[in-house]
Design a protein around this motif. Structure first.
Motif, PDB file in Angstrom:
ATOM      1  N   ARG A 101     -82.283 101.825  63.857  1.00 24.90           N
ATOM      2  CA  ARG A 101     -83.018 100.764  64.557  1.00 24.90           C
ATOM      3  C   ARG A 101     -82.295  99.417  64.466  1.00 24.90           C
ATOM      4  N   ARG A 118     -80.580  97.438  67.633  1.00 23.19           N
ATOM      5  CA  ARG A 118     -81.044  96.109  68.032  1.00 23.19           C
ATOM      6  C   ARG A 118     -79.886  95.134  68.144  1.00 23.19           C
ATOM      7  N   GLU A 137     -78.401  93.212  71.476  1.00 24.41           N
ATOM      8  CA  GLU A 137     -78.239  91.760  71.540  1.00 24.41           C
ATOM      9  C   GLU A 137     -76.821  91.372  71.930  1.00 24.41           C
TER      10      GLU A 137
END
Length: 293
Positions: free
Chosen positions: A30, A34, A38
């Motif tokens: 996770r 992420r 980004e």
């Protein structure tokens, strides 16, 4: 095999197929997913039948087929597709790269070709024989301290989840014997074909990995067919490097390597080199160091 569901719409030309560890879930990746998102990458962490938690048991050939199908679905939508895996997921990622030479880059995090770390019980080798006994349908290997974590606070949190028999962000509380058997078969197959992997390759491994010793990373580095290869050693993590103390280092290095790989690909077909901001910073740092030497 159906195409992956809920794939993100095209927002970037570089997608990353993320493969979690054995009998686990996307939670392990996770933080990495992420940060990559980004940084502008498209990420996809699929559930694979017979490999992911709660999906039953199938031969490892079907794990590979399912992962390759996910890769192919991404390749339809994106110019570059890279493959990244953690633990046995890294071994599975290598199997995908073997079958799909078009993979832009291969990121191997805590790759596991042998369960030979310092915390592996002495009787682990006996499980290969136990598979051929009536124990096959009853035995489950239970995870134990340190749960792949050097970070003591997070380890305490995970220990509580493990005691309740739950799946956590660092994997399941236990793994069935058939899954371990197929994992050993997968590792053996990948080990024999490393020379056939030509994708740019990043290896990140902890020197104190308690599950898969540094020998795993060294073996891959010495035998993989990649011409662009980087190995990074961590000194403040155990096996679960995407969750442990250096998870941000891991994520940043993955993003940098992906950008370098894509930039090299573009520049090889373009007389004007294309250099990302992250790569430019790294080149300036290297130039500074060389100037002081």
């Amino acid at each position: 095999m159906n195409a992956p569901q809920n794939l993100p719409a095209r927002s970037n030309d570089h997608a990353v197929l993320l493969l979690h560890g054995l009998s686990s879930s996307a939670s392990e990746l996770r933080f990495l997913a992420r940060l990559l998102t980004e940084e502008g990458f498209v990420t996809h962490t699929p559930e694979l039948p017979g490999y992911s938690a709660g999906t039953g048991h199938v031969p490892m050939e079907q794990w590979i087929s399912a992962a390759v199908a996910e890769f192919d679905a991404l390749a339809v939508q994106h110019q570059h597709v890279s493959v990244c895996g953690l633990s046995m997921g890294a071994t599975l990622a290598a199997a995908v790269a073997q079958q799909r030479p078009a993979a832009r880059a291969l990121l191997l995090l805590s790759i596991t070709l042998n369960y030979d770390g310092w915390a592996i019980p002495w009787y682990r080798f006996l499980l290969d024989y136990a598979y051929y006994t009536p124990m096959r349908s009853r035995y489950r290997y239970r995870e134990h301290e340190p749960y792949g974590l050097r970070n003591e606070a997070l380890r305490s949190k995970i220990a509580r989840a493990m005691q309740r028999g739950e799946i956590s962000e660092v994997g399941p509380a236990s793994i069935a014997l058939p899954a371990l058997h197929e994992a050993s078969r997968l590792a053996g197959s990948v080990r024999k074909k490393l020379k056939t992997i030509n994708a740019d390759c990043l290896i990140i491994h902890a020197i104190d990995d308690e599950t898969s010793s540094p020998h795993n990373a060294r073996f891959v580095a010495a035998n993989v067919g990649a011409s662009f290869l980087r190995t990074i050693w961590l000194d403040d993590s155990y096996h679960m490097i995407t969750s442990d103390n250096e998870r941000e280092v891991v994520a940043r290095e993955c993003a940098l390597f992906l950008r370098e790989s894509a930039a090299a690909s573009v520049s090889s077909n373009n007389p004007t080199p294309v250099v990302s901001r992250a790569l430019a910073r790294r080149l300036r740092q290297l130039a500074t160091v060389a100037g002081k030497a």
